[in-house]
Design an enzyme around this catalytic site. Structure first.
Site, PDB file in Angstrom:
ATOM      1  CD  GLU A 187      -2.448   1.220   2.851  1.00 64.64           C
ATOM      2  OE1 GLU A 187      -3.341   2.088   2.825  1.00 64.64           O
ATOM      3  OE2 GLU A 187      -2.313   0.625   3.588  1.00 64.64           O
TER       4      GLU A 187
ATOM      5  CD  GLU B   8      -5.864   6.087   6.657  1.00 63.90           C
ATOM      6  OE1 GLU B   8      -5.898   4.884   6.630  1.00 63.90           O
ATOM      7  OE2 GLU B   8      -4.818   6.754   7.352  1.00 63.90           O
TER       8      GLU B   8
END
Length: 385
Positions: free
Chosen positions: A163, A246
């Site tokens: 990622e 986030e």
């Protein structure tokens, strides 16, 4: 007592004209208001389900993706992006965030954006231009994160090996996974680098020293930097690119004002450029159905009639009005209505020359039943049998 002021008289002709004008204005307001309300209803879709999704621009998927908290979170999809309309609760800032509301191009946990070119092998991607515009808030703890996912296989059904996180902004006492390992210049900007693992995949984070609100860039600049650090290989696959937030605390009002993503592919190492008249990318589709009063099943066979293998196959077609997919097997099919894309899973993502992959789905329909008018395999039109 002070006498009342006499009212002025309005000439009869002028009064009639004034009444007629007011009637026209009233009719325009009456006609316009419902139309505006209808347009607003059609443009904005609010998702409060933890993993609810919807499609925007006919090519990207907006996902609520509330995975780290049981508190309510809602996102409202707009024509060009989304905004976090409700973000209750909080989680400790020394742990994982409570969610990742985002918009993406590619495939994420079996959901693929319509007509996507992903997964795509890295050594066949020449450019992956993308644009993002963020709207930030002050009364929350969060990052604005652009995620790039890489895997050794063209998987569309789960966590990838590596990622890449690009932190466009961070507010509050939070930090990326792992530890800092220096700085790097990528895409003409300077970044703080962090590396680590979240237990399921490797993570390489590029953290902006100060907030970036708008940027157009090439995703492959970050991919190549990741390959150079040994966290991916040229024969791996780019599976999705995602832009969102986030949040650890609050987050209502955070907005992706606009998002764009494309993938430009060329030939792999040692492979000639395909000729437009070359049947190497040709395909054939067999579409067999079983139909009853309000439902149907479709069994689909996709044959590669070309001379080269098709990796990460994606079959695009448009379901006729009134049809909706309720479940699928041997492929992911999304969205459930309209222009949909069926994407092979990890075990059947390649179609060899002369080979066939099959999948199926069940759905509902209303009115007279019809079959899709055309199919395309990874952007190439197919014949039907």
């Amino acid at each position: 007592m002070r006498p009342l002021r006499p009212q002025a008289r309005v000439p009869r002709g002028l009064l009639s004209a004034l009444i007629a004008t007011l009637a026209v204005v009233a009719s325009l307001v009456t006609a316009t208001a419902p139309a505006q309300a209808k347009a607003q209803t059609q443009a904005d879709t609010t998702l409060c389900e933890p993993f609810g999704t919807t499609t925007i621009q006919g090519r990207y998927v907006v996902q609520n993706n509330r995975w780290g908290s049981s508190a309510t979170q809602c996102v409202t999809a707009t024509d060009t992006g989304f905004r976090v309309s409700q973000a209750d609760g909080s989680v400790p800032t020394n742990g994982a965030p409570k969610s990742y509301p985002s918009v993406f191009n590619g495939c994420h946990y079996t959901t693929c954006s319509p007509g996507t070119k992903l997964p795509a092998r890295l050594d066949t991607v020449s450019r992956a231009p993308s644009g993002i515009s963020y709207g930030y808030v002050a009364d929350a703890v969060y990052n604005a994160s652009y995620d790039i996912w890489l895997d050794p296989t063209p998987r569309t059904d789960g966590v990838n090996r590596t990622e890449i996180m690009i932190w466009f902004n961070k507010v509050g006492p939070i930090q990326p996974i792992g530890s800092p390992v220096g700085t790097a210049t990528v895409g003409g900007k300077s970044w703080q680098l962090w590396t680590g693992s979240n237990g399921a995949n490797d993570v390489l984070s590029f953290v902006a020293p100060s907030a970036i609100t708008d940027w157009n860039f090439d995703v492959m600049d970050f991919v190549r930097a990741t390959v150079n650090r040994g966290l991916a290989e040229d024969d791996w696959y780019l599976t999705s690119v995602q832009a969102g937030f986030e949040p650890w605390q609050n987050g209502a009002g955070l907005t992706v004002k606009s998002f764009s993503s494309d993938v430009e592919t060329g030939s792999g190492p040692g492979e000639p450029d395909p000729d437009p008249g070359d049947p190497a990318g040709a395909c054939k589709v067999t579409y067999a159905t079983n139909v009853w009063q309000s439902g149907f099943t479709a069994d689909v066979a996709v044959t590669n009639t070309g001379q080269a293998p098709v990796d990460g196959w994606r079959l695009a077609f448009t379901l006729p009005s009134g049809q909706r997919v309720t479940q699928a097997w041997n492929a992911s099919v999304s969205p459930s209505t309209g222009a949909v894309t069926a994407t092979g899973l990890g075990h059947n993502a390649r179609i060899a020359p002369g080979g066939t992959q099959t999948f199926g789905f069940q759905g509902t329909h209303g009115g007279a039943f019809a079959e899709p008018a055309g199919f395309s395999l990874n952007g190439t039109a197919c014949t039907t049998a």
